[in-house]
Design a protein around this motif. Structure first.
Motif, PDB file in Angstrom:
ATOM      1  N   UNK A 135      29.900 -30.658 -20.952  1.00 17.66           N
ATOM      2  CA  UNK A 135      29.937 -30.050 -19.618  1.00 17.66           C
ATOM      3  C   UNK A 135      28.622 -29.378 -19.255  1.00 17.66           C
ATOM      4  N   UNK A 136      27.945 -28.811 -20.243  1.00 15.66           N
ATOM      5  CA  UNK A 136      26.633 -28.215 -19.968  1.00 15.66           C
ATOM      6  C   UNK A 136      25.642 -29.293 -19.551  1.00 15.66           C
ATOM      7  N   UNK A 137      25.729 -30.469 -20.169  1.00 16.62           N
ATOM      8  CA  UNK A 137      24.874 -31.583 -19.752  1.00 16.62           C
ATOM      9  C   UNK A 137      25.154 -31.965 -18.299  1.00 16.62           C
ATOM     10  N   UNK A 138      26.434 -31.970 -17.930  1.00 18.43           N
ATOM     11  CA  UNK A 138      26.787 -32.307 -16.553  1.00 18.43           C
ATOM     12  C   UNK A 138      26.338 -31.218 -15.586  1.00 18.43           C
ATOM     13  N   UNK A 139      26.310 -29.994 -16.036  1.00 16.84           N
ATOM     14  CA  UNK A 139      25.776 -28.918 -15.193  1.00 16.84           C
ATOM     15  C   UNK A 139      24.293 -29.134 -14.932  1.00 16.84           C
ATOM     16  N   UNK A 140      23.554 -29.599 -15.959  1.00 22.00           N
ATOM     17  CA  UNK A 140      22.133 -29.911 -15.751  1.00 22.00           C
ATOM     18  C   UNK A 140      21.993 -31.047 -14.735  1.00 22.00           C
ATOM     19  N   UNK A 141      22.892 -32.015 -14.809  1.00 23.70           N
ATOM     20  CA  UNK A 141      22.886 -33.084 -13.804  1.00 23.70           C
ATOM     21  C   UNK A 141      23.148 -32.516 -12.413  1.00 23.70           C
ATOM     22  N   UNK A 142      24.128 -31.622 -12.315  1.00 21.43           N
ATOM     23  CA  UNK A 142      24.453 -31.035 -11.025  1.00 21.43           C
ATOM     24  C   UNK A 142      23.289 -30.243 -10.458  1.00 21.43           C
ATOM     25  N   UNK A 143      22.484 -29.665 -11.321  1.00 17.90           N
ATOM     26  CA  UNK A 143      21.289 -28.932 -10.877  1.00 17.90           C
ATOM     27  C   UNK A 143      20.149 -29.870 -10.503  1.00 17.90           C
ATOM     28  N   UNK A 144      20.301 -31.167 -10.773  1.00 18.02           N
ATOM     29  CA  UNK A 144      19.279 -32.132 -10.387  1.00 18.02           C
ATOM     30  C   UNK A 144      18.357 -32.573 -11.503  1.00 18.02           C
TER      31      UNK A 144
END
Length: 420
Positions: A135-144
């Protein structure tokens, strides 16, 4: 009630969650919480499980409050580094991620990952820590930051597959997310390989008609190379299209006398602009399996997240998450969004209208709980759509989502007929 009985019933709830039977998990844990013989420690665990299940079912307002209370109580009783506290923090981090509270979610994810529980902890807390890494990886994705997200999610996928196997449902959904990241980055070969693995595993575990399986199937179709066609003589000129009023369209490939159904396609409503085009939809993590409006499953459409309910009070930070609601004052995305979606049920036709959309939109339909089928795209500025030849007496949901080529994921809105 003996401690063995309580442990078995808590394990039963965990098994429901692992099988993505979130309704069954909710029902089981609510019965357990109603038992006056439940001890304080087991009650805390049951409340954490309920927060986790409510998040998966999309009830983020209740999940937020419950997860926050459980995490605070666990830390007060057990201390910050205890596995009970770490597991509660992992659930709270995911809920805040879903609420677009990026900064607070990232802080909590790091607390979970820095706890040291992952390597030597027992299940299910070790799984929760490993999912926090994904999920932290996906948060980095969400941040661009797609490059960093790709590296982090690939590492999380390798670990999860090694620990739980390729047919584990969490492994499958992480593979689908990783495939979507590869596709967004232009690596079609890697995306095709991972979507193929995820699709085969989803078919085996969930069946061909499950919304998640269908969503991955559509993603796989988007990256498959076109099949060569046999040479044919030039076709005759097409006949003029019939006039269209209010962008009224019958489902692709169907006569006006046949009820809506069939495989998803996206049709442009502009005349003379060539064949229908396909719009990609990104597969979310667990949310795609459980987005339910009434009794109608809409997760097969999977344009990421639906519109989120407001919370009272200020949000912790601006952000973008992995499944549902958003606190007041901060919109879920800065891109286009469908607002004020309304439906008029006219028996054999459904008329929907909306406002505040400056982009083209995708319109889809779910019939009697089946996966949503994409009917058409309508051009920017359109504010209404009519679906014809639906069956009177059958429940339907209409889903509308903006098309924004600058974003990998966009929010949808849905409206349903209810019981007819």
């Amino acid at each position: 009630m003996s401690g063995v009985d309580i442990t078995d019933r808590l394990d039963e709830v965990e098994q429901h969650i692992l099988a993505w039977d979130f309704t069954g998990a909710r029902d089981a844990v609510q019965i357990l919480l109603g038992d006056p013989a439940l001890g304080d420690a087991d009650r805390l665990t049951a409340r954490r499980l309920l927060a986790e299940v409510l998040r998966e079912l999309g009830d983020l307002t209740a999940a937020y409050d419950l997860a926050e209370a459980v995490a605070a109580q666990a830390e007060r009783i057990h201390g910050p580094g205890d596995p009970v506290t770490v597991h509660a923090l992992a659930v709270l981090a995911a809920v805040r991620h879903d609420y677009d509270e990026w900064d607070e979610a990232e802080r909590l994810y790091h607390r979970v990952l820095d706890s040291g529980v992952e390597g030597g902890g027992a299940e299910p807390v070790s799984r929760a820590v490993r999912l926090a890494r994904a999920n932290l990886a996906l948060l980095r994705r969400d941040r661009g930051d797609h490059a960093l997200a790709l590296v982090m999610l690939n590492a999380a996928y390798v670990v999860h597959r090694r620990e739980y196997g390729a047919d584990d449902l969490d492994t499958i959904r992480i593979a689908a997310e990783l495939a979507a990241l590869h596709h967004a980055g232009g690596d079609v070969v890697a995306a095709r390989r991972l979507f193929t693995l995820a699709h085969a595993a989803a078919r085996a575990r969930l069946g061909v008609r499950h919304p998640f399986t269908r969503a991955v199937e559509w993603e796989l179709a988007a990256v498959e190379p076109p099949m060569p066609s046999a040479p044919v003589s030039a076709p005759p000129p097409p006949s003029p299209p019939p006039p269209i009023d209010d962008h009224a369209v019958v489902a692709p490939g169907h006569d006006r006398d046949v009820p809506v159904g069939g495989e998803p396609q996206v049709h442009d409503q502009h005349e003379g602009e060539g064949p229908p085009r396909t719009v990609r939809f990104v597969v979310p993590l667990k949310a795609v399996a459980v987005v339910v409006v009434g009794a109608l499953v809409l997760a097969g459409l999977a344009i990421r997240r639906a519109e989120r309910p407001d919370r009272q009070g200020p949000s912790t930070a601006a952000s973008v998450p992995a499944s549902a609601p958003v606190p007041s004052g901060t919109p879920a995305t800065s891109g286009p969004a469908v607002r004020d979606l309304r439906l008029q049920d006219r028996g054999d036709t459904l008329a929907v209208s909306w406002t505040d959309l400056r982009s083209a939109a995708v319109v889809a339909l779910s019939r009697a709980g089946a996966p949503a089928v994409v009917l058409a795209t309508v051009p920017a500025g359109t504010s209404s759509y009519v679906v014809r030849d639906v069956e009177p007496g059958v429940a339907y949901c209409v889903v509308v989502g903006p098309v924004d080529e600058t974003r990998a994921m966009t929010p949808t809105a849905s409206v349903c007929t209810g019981t007819r």
